[in-house]
Design a protein around this motif. Structure first.
Motif, PDB file in Angstrom:
ATOM      1  N   LEU A 115       0.854  -1.176   0.000  1.00  0.00           N
ATOM      2  CA  LEU A 115       0.000   0.000   0.000  1.00  0.00           C
ATOM      3  C   LEU A 115       0.895   1.233   0.000  1.00  0.00           C
ATOM      4  CD1 LEU A 115      -2.885   1.176   0.290  1.00  0.00           C
ATOM      5  CD2 LEU A 115      -2.555   1.066   2.757  1.00  0.00           C
ATOM      6  N   ASP A 116       0.758   2.061  -1.027  1.00  0.00           N
ATOM      7  CA  ASP A 116       1.538   3.297  -1.094  1.00  0.00           C
ATOM      8  C   ASP A 116       0.868   4.363  -0.237  1.00  0.00           C
ATOM      9  OD1 ASP A 116       3.290   2.142  -2.913  1.00  0.00           O
ATOM     10  OD2 ASP A 116       2.161   2.869  -4.647  1.00  0.00           O
ATOM     11  N   VAL A 117       1.639   5.010   0.610  1.00  0.00           N
ATOM     12  CA  VAL A 117       1.138   6.100   1.433  1.00  0.00           C
ATOM     13  C   VAL A 117       1.956   7.331   1.092  1.00  0.00           C
ATOM     14  CG1 VAL A 117       0.802   6.934   3.788  1.00  0.00           C
ATOM     15  CG2 VAL A 117       0.487   4.508   3.279  1.00  0.00           C
ATOM     16  N   TRP A 118       1.280   8.411   0.718  1.00  0.00           N
ATOM     17  CA  TRP A 118       1.957   9.652   0.354  1.00  0.00           C
ATOM     18  C   TRP A 118       1.631  10.740   1.362  1.00  0.00           C
ATOM     19  CZ3 TRP A 118       0.185   9.793  -5.441  1.00  0.00           C
ATOM     20  CH2 TRP A 118       0.900   8.841  -6.160  1.00  0.00           C
ATOM     21  N   SER A 119       2.589  11.614   1.559  1.00  0.00           N
ATOM     22  CA  SER A 119       2.360  12.832   2.335  1.00  0.00           C
ATOM     23  C   SER A 119       2.224  13.978   1.344  1.00  0.00           C
ATOM     24  CB  SER A 119       3.538  13.082   3.282  1.00  0.00           C
ATOM     25  OG  SER A 119       4.666  13.469   2.529  1.00  0.00           O
ATOM     26  N   LEU A 120       1.908  15.163   1.832  1.00  0.00           N
ATOM     27  CA  LEU A 120       1.837  16.328   0.940  1.00  0.00           C
ATOM     28  C   LEU A 120       3.182  16.604   0.286  1.00  0.00           C
ATOM     29  CD1 LEU A 120      -0.460  18.772   2.933  1.00  0.00           C
ATOM     30  CD2 LEU A 120      -0.987  17.485   0.864  1.00  0.00           C
ATOM     31  N   ASP A 121       4.265  16.291   0.980  1.00  0.00           N
ATOM     32  CA  ASP A 121       5.594  16.478   0.392  1.00  0.00           C
ATOM     33  C   ASP A 121       5.774  15.620  -0.858  1.00  0.00           C
ATOM     34  OD1 ASP A 121       6.257  18.262   2.401  1.00  0.00           O
ATOM     35  OD2 ASP A 121       7.212  16.718   3.649  1.00  0.00           O
ATOM     36  N   VAL A 126       3.797  18.238  -8.320  1.00  0.00           N
ATOM     37  CA  VAL A 126       2.649  18.447  -9.202  1.00  0.00           C
ATOM     38  C   VAL A 126       1.635  19.417  -8.600  1.00  0.00           C
ATOM     39  CG1 VAL A 126       2.845  16.246 -10.388  1.00  0.00           C
ATOM     40  CG2 VAL A 126       1.483  16.390  -8.296  1.00  0.00           C
ATOM     41  N   ALA A 127       1.939  19.973  -7.449  1.00  0.00           N
ATOM     42  CA  ALA A 127       1.036  20.914  -6.789  1.00  0.00           C
ATOM     43  C   ALA A 127       1.855  21.957  -6.052  1.00  0.00           C
ATOM     44  CB  ALA A 127       0.127  20.181  -5.804  1.00  0.00           C
ATOM     45  N   ASP A 128       1.330  23.147  -5.980  1.00  0.00           N
ATOM     46  CA  ASP A 128       1.967  24.211  -5.210  1.00  0.00           C
ATOM     47  C   ASP A 128       1.325  24.223  -3.826  1.00  0.00           C
ATOM     48  OD1 ASP A 128       2.983  26.487  -4.070  1.00  0.00           O
ATOM     49  OD2 ASP A 128       2.204  27.862  -5.589  1.00  0.00           O
ATOM     50  N   PRO A 129       2.007  23.659  -2.819  1.00  0.00           N
ATOM     51  CA  PRO A 129       1.389  23.559  -1.491  1.00  0.00           C
ATOM     52  C   PRO A 129       0.990  24.916  -0.919  1.00  0.00           C
ATOM     53  CG  PRO A 129       3.516  22.421  -1.535  1.00  0.00           C
ATOM     54  CD  PRO A 129       3.343  23.117  -2.850  1.00  0.00           C
ATOM     55  N   ASP A 130       1.695  25.979  -1.300  1.00  0.00           N
ATOM     56  CA  ASP A 130       1.349  27.305  -0.787  1.00  0.00           C
ATOM     57  C   ASP A 130       0.032  27.811  -1.367  1.00  0.00           C
ATOM     58  OD1 ASP A 130       3.667  27.367   0.742  1.00  0.00           O
ATOM     59  OD2 ASP A 130       4.838  28.211  -0.903  1.00  0.00           O
ATOM     60  N   ALA A 131      -0.318  27.351  -2.575  1.00  0.00           N
ATOM     61  CA  ALA A 131      -1.561  27.790  -3.212  1.00  0.00           C
ATOM     62  C   ALA A 131      -2.741  26.905  -2.819  1.00  0.00           C
ATOM     63  CB  ALA A 131      -1.400  27.786  -4.729  1.00  0.00           C
ATOM     64  N   MET A 132      -2.458  25.775  -2.200  1.00  0.00           N
ATOM     65  CA  MET A 132      -3.529  24.856  -1.832  1.00  0.00           C
ATOM     66  C   MET A 132      -4.213  25.326  -0.547  1.00  0.00           C
ATOM     67  SD  MET A 132      -1.753  21.233  -2.821  1.00  0.00           S
ATOM     68  CE  MET A 132      -3.260  20.294  -2.908  1.00  0.00           C
ATOM     69  N   VAL A 133      -5.504  25.217  -0.538  1.00  0.00           N
ATOM     70  CA  VAL A 133      -6.282  25.645   0.628  1.00  0.00           C
ATOM     71  C   VAL A 133      -6.696  24.414   1.429  1.00  0.00           C
ATOM     72  CG1 VAL A 133      -7.096  27.831  -0.305  1.00  0.00           C
ATOM     73  CG2 VAL A 133      -8.345  25.760  -0.825  1.00  0.00           C
ATOM     74  N   ILE A 134      -5.696  23.765   1.994  1.00  0.00           N
ATOM     75  CA  ILE A 134      -5.948  22.511   2.682  1.00  0.00           C
ATOM     76  C   ILE A 134      -5.852  22.679   4.189  1.00  0.00           C
ATOM     77  CG2 ILE A 134      -5.279  21.028   0.768  1.00  0.00           C
ATOM     78  CD1 ILE A 134      -2.529  20.803   2.074  1.00  0.00           C
ATOM     79  N   GLY A 135      -6.445  21.748   4.883  1.00  0.00           N
ATOM     80  CA  GLY A 135      -6.427  21.774   6.334  1.00  0.00           C
ATOM     81  C   GLY A 135      -7.407  22.794   6.883  1.00  0.00           C
ATOM     82  N   LYS A 136      -7.546  22.782   8.167  1.00  0.00           N
ATOM     83  CA  LYS A 136      -8.487  23.681   8.836  1.00  0.00           C
ATOM     84  C   LYS A 136      -8.168  25.151   8.566  1.00  0.00           C
ATOM     85  CE  LYS A 136     -10.411  24.451  13.442  1.00  0.00           C
ATOM     86  NZ  LYS A 136     -10.339  24.041  14.843  1.00  0.00           N
ATOM     87  N   GLN A 137      -6.861  25.486   8.523  1.00  0.00           N
ATOM     88  CA  GLN A 137      -6.471  26.870   8.322  1.00  0.00           C
ATOM     89  C   GLN A 137      -6.776  27.363   6.911  1.00  0.00           C
ATOM     90  OE1 GLN A 137      -4.408  24.332   8.638  1.00  0.00           O
ATOM     91  NE2 GLN A 137      -3.052  24.395   6.876  1.00  0.00           N
ATOM     92  N   GLY A 138      -6.886  26.470   5.931  1.00  0.00           N
ATOM     93  CA  GLY A 138      -7.143  26.881   4.559  1.00  0.00           C
ATOM     94  C   GLY A 138      -8.582  26.715   4.123  1.00  0.00           C
ATOM     95  N   ALA A 139      -9.388  26.115   4.971  1.00  0.00           N
ATOM     96  CA  ALA A 139     -10.773  25.839   4.595  1.00  0.00           C
ATOM     97  C   ALA A 139     -11.583  27.122   4.485  1.00  0.00           C
ATOM     98  CB  ALA A 139     -11.413  24.891   5.615  1.00  0.00           C
TER      99      ALA A 139
END
Length: 166
Positions: A115-121, A126-139
């Motif tokens: 089973l492959d498990v990935w983190s945001l890293d 393929v994604a700009d983590p700074d532009a992503m609105v993830i987690g409680k703080q970005g919701a």
């Protein structure tokens, strides 16, 4: 990802699809029609927007031919037949197929599969983590309160002969 809303969840799923597509092209991204936690049915459309792919919702029948997906959907007394080019995102209803249940031997074999498990890293390329609105703080939305719905009160039974009810 805890606390992410539908948009944040869709951004992560789109980034994962782009990462998987680096290894092998993806023709069709199939989702359910709604999740039990939010019941918004927004995630599939937002994934399609994030990928820049066409989207068909609530498909109860699917077929693929000649580089396109065709979907039939039934709602409110009418039937639509929609077709779009691949790659595409399609959300399906529970009428799309008859589920198969694995036998015991297959279930045991599945436990041994890696089973492959990935983190945001792992999806940063393929994604700009700074532009992503993830987690409680970005919701963009948050639950302010949740409470159990009270039970319905017992109804009134009206009985009588003839004359009907008023």
């Amino acid at each position: 990802l805890a606390g992410s809303d539908a948009i944040g969840t869709a951004q992560v799923l789109a980034a994962v699809a782009r990462k998987l597509a680096q290894e092998e092209p993806i023709d069709l991204f199939i989702t359910g029609m709604a999740s039990l936690d939010g019941m918004t049915s927004m995630v599939p459309a937002a994934v399609a927007a994030g990928l820049g792919w066409p989207y068909i919702s609530l498909a109860s029948e699917l077929s693929i031919e000649e580089g396109a997906v065709q979907a039939v959907r039934h709602a409110d007394g009418f039937t639509d037949t929609l077709r779009c080019a691949l790659p595409a995102v399609v959300s399906v209803t529970d009428q799309v197929n008859e589920p198969r249940f694995p036998n015991f031997k297959d279930m045991r074999a599945a436990r041994k599969k890696p089973l492959d498990v990935w983190s945001l890293d792992d999806i940063e390329d393929v994604a700009d983590p700074d532009a992503m609105v993830i987690g409680k703080q970005g919701a963009g939305t948050m639950v302010l309160e949740a409470s159990e719905q009270s039970e319905r009160a017992a109804g009134e039974v009206v009985s009588g002969v003839g004359g009907g009810l008023k």
